[in-house]
Motif scaffolding. Structure first.
Motif, PDB file in Angstrom:
ATOM      1  N   PRO A  18      62.742  20.081  58.619  1.00 35.35           N
ATOM      2  CA  PRO A  18      63.404  18.898  59.188  1.00 35.35           C
ATOM      3  C   PRO A  18      64.597  19.343  60.046  1.00 35.35           C
ATOM      4  N   LEU A  19      65.035  18.484  60.931  1.00 31.49           N
ATOM      5  CA  LEU A  19      66.083  18.825  61.883  1.00 31.49           C
ATOM      6  C   LEU A  19      67.312  19.435  61.214  1.00 31.49           C
ATOM      7  N   ARG A  20      67.828  18.773  60.222  1.00 30.69           N
ATOM      8  CA  ARG A  20      69.055  19.246  59.561  1.00 30.69           C
ATOM      9  C   ARG A  20      68.882  20.644  58.985  1.00 30.69           C
ATOM     10  N   GLU A  21      67.795  20.853  58.267  1.00 33.11           N
ATOM     11  CA  GLU A  21      67.565  22.156  57.645  1.00 33.11           C
ATOM     12  C   GLU A  21      67.281  23.235  58.698  1.00 33.11           C
ATOM     13  N   GLY A  22      66.556  22.857  59.743  1.00 36.21           N
ATOM     14  CA  GLY A  22      66.266  23.814  60.806  1.00 36.21           C
ATOM     15  C   GLY A  22      67.517  24.273  61.524  1.00 36.21           C
ATOM     16  N   LEU A  23      68.416  23.342  61.789  1.00 39.41           N
ATOM     17  CA  LEU A  23      69.668  23.714  62.443  1.00 39.41           C
ATOM     18  C   LEU A  23      70.570  24.507  61.507  1.00 39.41           C
ATOM     19  N   MET A  24      70.520  24.179  60.220  1.00 38.01           N
ATOM     20  CA  MET A  24      71.302  24.940  59.245  1.00 38.01           C
ATOM     21  C   MET A  24      70.798  26.382  59.151  1.00 38.01           C
ATOM     22  N   LEU A  25      69.496  26.579  59.324  1.00 32.43           N
ATOM     23  CA  LEU A  25      68.916  27.914  59.285  1.00 32.43           C
ATOM     24  C   LEU A  25      69.530  28.809  60.357  1.00 32.43           C
ATOM     25  N   THR A  26      69.875  28.230  61.497  1.00 31.68           N
ATOM     26  CA  THR A  26      70.443  29.009  62.600  1.00 31.68           C
ATOM     27  C   THR A  26      71.962  28.883  62.702  1.00 31.68           C
ATOM     28  N   GLN A  27      72.570  28.142  61.812  1.00 35.50           N
ATOM     29  CA  GLN A  27      74.005  27.865  61.897  1.00 35.50           C
ATOM     30  C   GLN A  27      74.846  29.144  61.818  1.00 35.50           C
ATOM     31  N   ARG A  28      74.486  30.033  60.939  1.00 41.06           N
ATOM     32  CA  ARG A  28      75.271  31.261  60.774  1.00 41.06           C
ATOM     33  C   ARG A  28      74.932  32.307  61.819  1.00 41.06           C
ATOM     34  N   SER A  29      73.794  32.160  62.449  1.00 40.87           N
ATOM     35  CA  SER A  29      73.340  33.124  63.460  1.00 40.87           C
ATOM     36  C   SER A  29      73.883  32.723  64.816  1.00 40.87           C
ATOM     37  N   ARG A  30      75.097  33.080  65.067  1.00 46.76           N
ATOM     38  CA  ARG A  30      75.733  32.707  66.336  1.00 46.76           C
ATOM     39  C   ARG A  30      75.307  33.657  67.434  1.00 46.76           C
ATOM     40  N   GLY A  31      74.993  33.101  68.575  1.00 45.46           N
ATOM     41  CA  GLY A  31      74.711  33.920  69.736  1.00 45.46           C
ATOM     42  C   GLY A  31      73.266  33.853  70.178  1.00 45.46           C
ATOM     43  N   SER A  32      73.115  33.868  71.486  1.00 44.82           N
ATOM     44  CA  SER A  32      71.793  33.743  72.089  1.00 44.82           C
ATOM     45  C   SER A  32      70.848  34.847  71.654  1.00 44.82           C
TER      46      SER A  32
END
Length: 130
Positions: free
Chosen positions: A48-62
């Protein structure tokens, strides 16, 4: 010579509003690219959107977002899948866009007398990247 004080004038001393506006637009559009990469990870992982964005939240940078896209695509589809190959090509284009963005946003902008418009100083007198 670019360091001659009579020739060199830093953009930080004399802001050019057109250049600053273009750099701002570039920064915003690159942020959109990063968000698309994050959404791509979400879609591949079927979260789901929230969990998917949380998965990448700590991974900063292109760079990290591109790596995550390919990692999850390979895990889900396998290295030889046509969609993974297409994603690899897209990630390469995204990498080139990020490099260009970094050159413009982190470059040293100067105005040289006798030359129309600002320039980025990224090469020395011998043509080597600095």
């Amino acid at each position: 010579m670019l360091t001659d004080p009579l020739v060199y004038q830093s953009s930080r001393c004399t802001p050019n509003t057109d250049v600053l506006a273009a750099l701002g637009e570039l920064a915003l559009r690159h942020a959109d690219l990063d968000y698309v990469l994050r959404l791509t990870v979400k879609t591949i992982t079927e979260l789901p959107l929230r969990e998917g964005l949380m998965l990448t939240q700590r991974s900063r940078g292109s760079k990290r977002y591109r790596e995550l896209v390919l990692k999850h695509a390979r895990r889900k589809l396998g290295d030889d899948h046509e969609a993974v190959k297409e994603l690899q090509a897209f990630m390469e284009r995204a990498r080139a866009v990020s490099e260009t963005r970094n050159r413009y946003l982190h470059g040293i902008w100067v105005f040289l007398h006798g030359i129309d418009g600002p320039r980025i100083v990224d090469r020395d007198d011998n043509g080597n990247r600095v």
